[in-house]
Design an enzyme around this catalytic site. Structure first.
Site, PDB file in Angstrom:
ATOM      1  N   ASP A 282      22.415   9.393   7.852  1.00  0.00           N
ATOM      2  CA  ASP A 282      21.852   9.550   9.191  1.00  0.00           C
ATOM      3  C   ASP A 282      21.233  10.944   9.249  1.00  0.00           C
ATOM      4  O   ASP A 282      21.602  11.824   8.454  1.00  0.00           O
ATOM      5  CB  ASP A 282      22.969   9.410  10.223  1.00  0.00           C
ATOM      6  CG  ASP A 282      22.481   9.677  11.629  1.00  0.00           C
ATOM      7  OD1 ASP A 282      21.465   9.088  12.025  1.00  0.00           O
ATOM      8  OD2 ASP A 282      23.114  10.500  12.321  1.00  0.00           O
TER       9      ASP A 282
ATOM     10  N   ASP B 263      26.328   5.101  14.516  1.00  0.00           N
ATOM     11  CA  ASP B 263      26.443   4.930  13.069  1.00  0.00           C
ATOM     12  C   ASP B 263      27.544   3.947  12.703  1.00  0.00           C
ATOM     13  O   ASP B 263      27.641   3.524  11.555  1.00  0.00           O
ATOM     14  CB  ASP B 263      26.760   6.275  12.387  1.00  0.00           C
ATOM     15  CG  ASP B 263      25.640   7.281  12.559  1.00  0.00           C
ATOM     16  OD1 ASP B 263      24.470   6.852  12.556  1.00  0.00           O
ATOM     17  OD2 ASP B 263      25.934   8.480  12.698  1.00  0.00           O
TER      18      ASP B 263
ATOM     19  N   ASP C 288      27.695  10.350  11.583  1.00  0.00           N
ATOM     20  CA  ASP C 288      28.656  11.044  12.451  1.00  0.00           C
ATOM     21  C   ASP C 288      28.730  10.472  13.849  1.00  0.00           C
ATOM     22  O   ASP C 288      29.681  10.744  14.572  1.00  0.00           O
ATOM     23  CB  ASP C 288      28.299  12.532  12.548  1.00  0.00           C
ATOM     24  CG  ASP C 288      27.107  12.772  13.463  1.00  0.00           C
ATOM     25  OD1 ASP C 288      27.165  13.679  14.297  1.00  0.00           O
ATOM     26  OD2 ASP C 288      26.103  12.038  13.331  1.00  0.00           O
TER      27      ASP C 288
END
Length: 700
Positions: free
Chosen positions: A364, A598, A594
């Site tokens: 990410d 996600d 995080d």
């Protein structure tokens, strides 16, 4: 001499500890005395004459009794292993020890009993050493809590009041009185319920998750996320269980029961990892079956060819499955311990196996490759506007008012404003007095901290207030540039043209002072300081492709990708698009993230890695690996530890089995006597287990 005086007590303590782990070990060792002194003593004469055994002496009967006890215990353990779906491969040890008794090699029998009990002791010691980091974590779990029992500060108080800050003020003096007069009850931590007000004394561990009621507290979070420097938090801040309180008592309100608190979640991860068996260890169990067949074949052929029954026992005392039974799991527990010491928790030991086989890593962007909030990169003064203010003055004033905001850009501006304030103080201390003030008598003139008044936030527009007598506005261009009548003095397009174009990954907040637009603060999503080095390390470890998955615009995503060394970018994605991208990749894939969004893709990847600062999030709930210290460098470190662990495990297993096979072949040709072979087998076990234990060392 001093070191020598310390050595013997430590050695004695270690021996006592080992004997407590395996009580049969001292019994076996001491049985050597009657075996040596009373070997052939038969006070009953020749009355006894048994098949196979004939008429053993008193010392020999003692060894036979030990053999029966150990065989029964070993067979019971084999049956229990089979019931739990594991192969009972201690058959070699059972056959070896019975064969030595059958051929009347009682010293060899004693040596094998010593091998079995000492091998068990070595296993217990090695596992306890490998689990030291994990055991220390579990032993530090809070057991009790101090519940304040004063009226008006207990369960449900904050909720009734509605205004938490008002609640803080009301209970402050009462809580201090509670600390002084011991108005609290110490109860088991399991009895704490959300809403209880707790007292945590200096040096104690925070028992449950909660919010701070004291004005401030200093907390050591090293047990949670490995953060080496204690963190100072203020009233209303979240306080996590497992944190160690500093030198002053603190009060807090519980927001979670003990079972739902952060520290218990960590312990659940640790326990599940300890109880699991990785696929490679299961494979090692299965390898023990052909090894057992090979050992029995060598022993049988040696007996048939030589015609000497002793040769069968001579070979089997060297047939040791310990490299498979003990070395493999010890290595993996050691690897799990190393990961925990590095701030990486895994949910099962299969994760450790898969870590070493990662071929592609997905990341990410925001909060993973980059810092969690946009950071100030520069301040641009509006061309053509005359002002005595410089960039630090603008940052200081903007930072002060943004400190009261909850906007996504506010934390970055507040942080930069605090740094600018420190620079201004340093210059003021050095004699500079170029900070303009409306009047010399204005409160705050020349003081360390600015005087702030009339803070107001217009949601979606910006924040305004007075800083040292200056009217300050920070936010969107239309909000910052508007006059008292709400109209703009100049058109927004003209202002943007004077400032110049922003880069695709940049954003801005505009600042006006005294009703005049004077500057804009430019922010961007900046990479973590060590992201580029961490990703380069992944390439060095042989990870073939590094991919970014982000919902952000492609232009800004590609800028970050170039800065940190990402190979491939997938931008403007929804969560379901991220899942599809990961599922379409070749195995073994890892996803690192995080945020809450996600969680689906972390669950979809072969290995989901949640980077956290020790707090529990939806991402860490769905991930198989949780990085507790908010450090992206832990990703390549975890892979390196996993690969080294597997390498050491294979070395220990292969070396142990190879030495055993060589020893068995030598014994088949009568090159190694049965008693010598029994002790040599013990040495092989020790070498393989100790080699497996080196996985706990920090050498990656």
């Amino acid at each position: 001499m001093h070191n020598l005086s310390q050595f013997f007590p430590r050695l004695l303590a270690a021996v006592i500890r080992v004997c407590k782990l395996v009580p049969m070990l001292p019994v076996v060792i001491l049985s050597a005395i009657p075996l040596a002194l009373l070997d052939d003593w038969r006070p009953w004469g020749s009355v006894i004459n048994l098949p196979i055994l004939n008429n053993p002496g008193l010392g020999q009967w003692l060894v036979i009794a030990l053999v029966l006890i150990i065989v029964i215990d070993t067979v019971r353990g084999m049956i229990d292993d089979i019931r739990h779906g594991q192969l009972g491969v201690d058959l070699l040890a059972v056959v070896a020890i019975l064969s030595t008794v059958a051929v009347h090699e009682y010293w060899a029998s004693w040596a094998v009993t010593l091998m079995i009990t000492s091998g068990e002791a070595i296993e217990e010691y090695a596992q306890s050493k490998a689990e030291r980091s994990l055991t220390a974590l579990m032993n530090a779990a809070p057991q009790t809590a101090h519940v304040v029992n004063l009226p008006g500060v207990g369960r449900g108080f904050a909720a009734d009041k509605g205004d938490l800050s008002d609640g803080f003020r009301r209970v402050g003096s009462a809580l201090m009185a509670a600390s002084a007069a011991q108005h609290f009850a110490t109860v088991p931590v399991a009895q704490v319920q959300p809403g209880d007000v707790l007292m945590v004394l200096p040096g104690e561990t925070v028992p449950v998750d909660g919010e701070l009621l004291s004005g401030e507290a200093t907390l050591d979070l090293s047990a949670i996320n490995g953060e080496p420097v204690p963190r100072t938090v203020f009233a209303g801040a979240r306080v996590m269980s497992g944190a160690v309180n500093g030198s002053a008592a603190l009060t807090m309100r519980a927001t979670q029961a003990a079972a739902d608190s952060q520290y218990q979640r960590i312990l659940q991860l640790v326990e599940s990892a300890q109880d699991s068996r990785p696929a490679v260890v299961k494979t090692a169990d299965r390898l023990a079956v052909p090894f057992t067949i090979l050992s029995l074949a060598i022993a049988g052929i040696a007996w048939v060819v030589s015609g000497v029954p002793t040769r069968f026992a001579q070979v089997l005392v060297l047939a040791t499955p310990c490299p498979l039974l003990i070395a493999a799991p010890v290595a993996y527990i050691a690897g799990t311990s190393r990961l925990a010491a590095a701030g990486v928790l895994i949910k099962t030991q299969d994760v450790l196996e898969n870590l070493g086989r990662v071929t592609q890593v997905f990341f990410d962007k925001t909060g993973t490759l980059t810092v969690k909030q946009p950071q100030v990169v520069r301040v641009e003064m509006l061309p053509g506007v005359e002002t005595q203010l410089n960039e630090d003055h603008v940052l200081m004033m903007a930072g002060v008012v943004e400190g009261y905001s909850v906007h996504i850009l506010s934390k970055g501006i507040a942080k930069a404003g605090a740094e600018a304030m420190a620079r201004l103080r340093a210059r003021f201390a050095a004699g500079q007095r170029d900070c303009p003030e409306p009047e010399a008598s204005t409160p705050g003139h020349g003081r360390d901290y600015p005087v702030v008044k009339n803070i107001r936030e217009d949601t979606g527009k910006g924040v305004s207030g007075e800083v040292n007598g200056h009217a300050v506005r920070v936010g969107r261009l239309a909000f910052a540039a508007a006059g008292d009548d709400g109209f703009l003095a100049t058109s927004p397009s003209d202002v943007r043209m004077r400032f110049g174009m922003l880069q695709p990954d940049e954003m801005a907040s505009y600042v006006s002072v005294g009703g005049q637009l004077i500057a804009r603060i430019v922010l961007r999503d900046v990479p973590r300081a060590n992201t580029k080095a961490a990703l380069a390390r992944l390439h060095e470890l042989g990870v073939s492709k590094l991919t970014m998955l982000t919902g952000d615009k492609r232009a800004s995503a590609e800028i970050i990708a170039r800065e940190v060394g990402i190979d491939e970018v997938h931008a403007e994605l929804f969560p379901e698009d991220k899942v599809a991208a990961v599922q379409a990749a070749d195995p073994v894939t890892m996803m690192v993230g995080d945020g809450v969004n996600d969680a689906p893709v972390l669950a979809a990847a072969d290995l989901g890695v949640a980077i956290t600062d020790g707090t529990s999030t939806a991402a860490s709930e769905s991930a198989q690996i949780v990085i507790m210290n908010d450090d992206i460098a832990a990703v390549p470190r975890a892979i390196a530890i996993a690969r080294r662990t597997k390498r050491i495990m294979l070395q220990a297993v292969i070396a142990g089995l190879a030495l055993a096979v060589v020893g068995m072949l030598a014994a088949a040709f009568n090159l190694i006597p049965v008693v010598v072979g029994a002790f040599l087998q013990e040495a092989i076990d020790v070498v393989s287990i100790l080699w497996a234990l080196t996985a706990v060392l920090d050498r990656d």
